[in-house]
Design an enzyme around this catalytic site. Structure first.
Site, PDB file in Angstrom:
ATOM      1  N   LYS A 117     -23.853  67.457  31.915  1.00 41.58           N
ATOM      2  CA  LYS A 117     -22.324  68.674  32.845  1.00 41.58           C
ATOM      3  C   LYS A 117     -22.730  68.377  34.299  1.00 41.58           C
ATOM      4  O   LYS A 117     -23.489  67.684  34.574  1.00 41.58           O
ATOM      5  CB  LYS A 117     -23.496  69.777  32.532  1.00 41.58           C
ATOM      6  CG  LYS A 117     -25.306  69.315  33.037  1.00 41.58           C
ATOM      7  CD  LYS A 117     -26.026  70.786  32.694  1.00 41.58           C
ATOM      8  CE  LYS A 117     -27.471  70.397  32.885  1.00 41.58           C
ATOM      9  NZ  LYS A 117     -28.399  71.069  31.776  1.00 41.58           N
ATOM     10  N   ARG A 166     -33.838  82.798  29.081  1.00 43.91           N
ATOM     11  CA  ARG A 166     -32.730  83.060  29.229  1.00 43.91           C
ATOM     12  C   ARG A 166     -32.056  83.379  27.686  1.00 43.91           C
ATOM     13  O   ARG A 166     -31.808  84.188  27.610  1.00 43.91           O
ATOM     14  CB  ARG A 166     -31.946  81.621  29.996  1.00 43.91           C
ATOM     15  CG  ARG A 166     -32.953  81.131  31.384  1.00 43.91           C
ATOM     16  CD  ARG A 166     -32.333  79.920  31.749  1.00 43.91           C
ATOM     17  NE  ARG A 166     -32.012  79.133  31.496  1.00 43.91           N
ATOM     18  CZ  ARG A 166     -32.068  77.006  31.387  1.00 43.91           C
ATOM     19  NH1 ARG A 166     -32.400  77.228  33.016  1.00 43.91           N
ATOM     20  NH2 ARG A 166     -31.578  76.514  31.232  1.00 43.91           N
ATOM     21  N   TYR A 191     -23.900  72.173  67.213  1.00 41.33           N
ATOM     22  CA  TYR A 191     -24.100  73.549  67.132  1.00 41.33           C
ATOM     23  C   TYR A 191     -25.285  73.821  67.791  1.00 41.33           C
ATOM     24  O   TYR A 191     -26.168  73.191  66.821  1.00 41.33           O
ATOM     25  CB  TYR A 191     -23.845  74.255  65.882  1.00 41.33           C
ATOM     26  CG  TYR A 191     -21.825  73.955  65.451  1.00 41.33           C
ATOM     27  CD1 TYR A 191     -20.435  73.815  66.627  1.00 41.33           C
ATOM     28  CD2 TYR A 191     -21.375  73.498  64.113  1.00 41.33           C
ATOM     29  CE1 TYR A 191     -19.791  74.302  66.334  1.00 41.33           C
ATOM     30  CE2 TYR A 191     -19.983  73.076  63.708  1.00 41.33           C
ATOM     31  CZ  TYR A 191     -19.286  73.385  64.573  1.00 41.33           C
ATOM     32  OH  TYR A 191     -17.781  73.189  64.685  1.00 41.33           O
ATOM     33  N   MET A 211     -20.503  70.565  58.761  1.00 41.46           N
ATOM     34  CA  MET A 211     -19.086  71.011  57.598  1.00 41.46           C
ATOM     35  C   MET A 211     -18.809  69.739  57.119  1.00 41.46           C
ATOM     36  O   MET A 211     -18.943  69.181  55.676  1.00 41.46           O
ATOM     37  CB  MET A 211     -17.547  71.607  57.994  1.00 41.46           C
ATOM     38  CG  MET A 211     -17.288  71.840  56.564  1.00 41.46           C
ATOM     39  SD  MET A 211     -15.550  73.129  56.735  1.00 41.46           S
ATOM     40  CE  MET A 211     -16.299  74.487  56.347  1.00 41.46           C
TER      41      MET A 211
HETATM   42  C1  LIG Z   1     -29.116  70.154  31.764  1.00 44.05           C
HETATM   43  C2  LIG Z   1     -30.212  71.186  30.559  1.00 44.05           C
HETATM   44  C3  LIG Z   1     -31.319  70.045  30.216  1.00 44.05           C
HETATM   45  C4  LIG Z   1     -31.421  68.388  30.835  1.00 44.05           C
HETATM   46  O1  LIG Z   1     -32.157  68.217  31.420  1.00 44.05           O
HETATM   47  P1  LIG Z   1     -32.940  67.131  31.999  1.00 44.05           P
HETATM   48  O2  LIG Z   1     -34.143  68.107  33.350  1.00 44.05           O
HETATM   49  O3  LIG Z   1     -32.115  66.962  33.344  1.00 44.05           O
HETATM   50  O4  LIG Z   1     -33.168  66.029  31.459  1.00 44.05           O
HETATM   51  C5  LIG Z   1     -31.487  69.649  28.509  1.00 44.05           C
HETATM   52  N1  LIG Z   1     -31.296  70.767  28.223  1.00 44.05           N
HETATM   53  C6  LIG Z   1     -30.252  72.128  28.258  1.00 44.05           C
HETATM   54  C7  LIG Z   1     -30.464  73.030  27.454  1.00 44.05           C
HETATM   55  C8  LIG Z   1     -29.622  71.621  29.213  1.00 44.05           C
HETATM   56  O5  LIG Z   1     -29.102  72.839  30.308  1.00 44.05           O
END
Ligand SMILES: *Cc1c(COP(=O)(O)O)cnc(C)c1O
Length: 387
Positions: free
Chosen positions: A34, A133, A267, A320
């Site tokens: 992801k 969640r 800055y 930036m």
């Molecule tokens: C991102 C994610 C993972 C991977 O987690 P890591 O800590 O990067 O190994 C696994 N399961 C879910 C549901 C996630 O959102």
């Protein structure tokens, strides 16, 4: 060399997967890609993971899963985060992408997608075991199981797995892990009692695999450790875990000049030279994902980058597109000099985990935020793709 580049070492990725596979025992691995593979480039990482024999790819969004299919991936993919009315759900079902369901509405939507496409939807039932969640709360599980049984009976859905996610998976001895695991087991028994027979359970991410190997079940969803970073400092650094950081962030100096004592920089004039020194301009800034808080003076020690074999501090406010490095009095370094911001650590450079601990965050955030303006350069690809 361009202005800045994130070099991605695919041989290190493969080696990390080998380490994780050994830890996972008989469980399969899911490479979590992801968020553009945590900034490493989703398609290239997915290809390398498949070449290393990974059975599953995991993404948050249906659109990410579809992008993997568009890139030619034909293996199992799970997408776990979507909202009511998600238009990509039907495309995911049509293209053999497994979807997570956490609620009755989600079951109804995948069943409807199956009706329209004429293809059964494969789902992973997510239970909320305490992260709070996504996931069906145990109190609502019976109703969702009734609904699932009905759509499974109609041939619209197959329940492939039951799964959940841990709140403290990366913490050895965490009481919450024991609680969540017990809850997960109760949910599993309830699923079996309903007559459904999912083939798999999965609970562990990288941290849980390393800290609680009894949570590996049938499949481990590994992200951060595959990228060679530690899930949590308490587990040790990459090196202690046998992992190699995959991303090296580099940039060439765009400018260098000697300055007199008292010269103020960037800055807000937050930094001034206390001795005559030489400054270098790094053409990379917060738009590229560098934390704006990285420039000295800071409450902690300065963030240092590797220039000509030496660690040199980032000074003044990070802008930036650029930031400034104090090269030191007597430095002969000039424009065009390559600088390593973070990498595997084997040449003395900081790792992304070093940046994270200096800046009060986690390595995940450091690499994931490196933006699309920084080109990725791949080295060490296996070139071999197993069918
Ligand atoms: C991102 C994610 C993972 C991977 O987690 P890591 O800590 O990067 O190994 C696994 N399961 C879910 C549901 C996630 O959102």
């Amino acid at each position: 060399m361009t202005r800045a580049v994130a070099q991605v070492d695919l041989a290190a990725l493969s080696a990390n997967l080998g380490v994780l596979r050994a830890r996972a025992g008989s469980a399969d691995l899911m490479a979590v890609v992801k968020a553009d593979a945590y900034g490493h480039g989703m398609v290239a990482v997915a290809r390398e993971a498949r070449a290393a024999g990974v059975d599953w790819l995991g993404v948050a969004l249906p659109s990410e899963a579809l992008a993997l299919r568009d890139a030619g991936d034909v293996g199992r993919i799970l997408a776990w985060l979507w909202t009511p009315g998600e238009s990509d759900v039907e495309r995911c079902v049509a293209r053999d992408i497994d979807l997570s369901v956490s609620s009755a509405w989600a079951v109804e939507e995948v069943a409807e997608a199956a009706r329209r496409t004429g293809q059964a939807a494969r789902v992973h039932l997510k239970v909320d075991t305490g992260l709070t969640r996504n996931g069906v709360a145990l109190g609502d599980l019976a109703g969702v199981l009734d609904l699932l049984r009905a759509v499974v009976g109609d041939g619209l859905v197959t329940v492939e797995a039951v799964w959940s996610h841990l709140a403290d998976g990366d913490t050895p001895g965490a009481a919450s892990v024991r609680e969540q695991r017990e809850c997960f087991e109760r949910a599993w028994e309830q699923v079996l009692a309903s007559g459904l027979r999912p083939g798999m359970r999965h609970l562990a991410n990288s941290g849980a695999l390393l800290a609680h190997p009894d949570c590996a079940y049938d499949l481990v969803r590994t992200g951060i450790a595959m990228y060679g970073l530690t899930p949590a400092a308490v587990l040790g650094a990459s090196r202690d875990l046998g992992l190699t950081p995959v991303m090296t962030l580099m940039a060439d100096l765009a400018h260098a000049k000697d300055v007199a004592v008292g010269t103020s920089v960037s800055y807000g004039w937050r930094w001034s030279a206390s001795t005559p020194t030489r400054l270098g301009l790094l053409p990379i800034g917060y738009a590229d994902g560098l934390p704006r808080a990285a420039g000295a003076p800071r409450s902690g020690p300065p963030v240092e980058v590797l220039v000509d074999g030496r660690l040199r501090p980032i000074i003044g406010t990070v802008a930036m597109d650029q930031c400034v490095v104090d090269l030191g009095g007597g430095s002969r370094v000039s424009a065009g000099e390559p600088v390593v911001l973070f990498g595997a650590g084997d040449r003395g450079e900081w790792t992304a985990d070093d940046w994270a601990s200096a800046l009060g965050t986690i390595g995940y955030e450091i690499v994931t935020r490196i933006g699309p303006r920084v080109p990725r350069e791949y080295i060490g690809a296996s070139g071999e793709v197993r069918a």
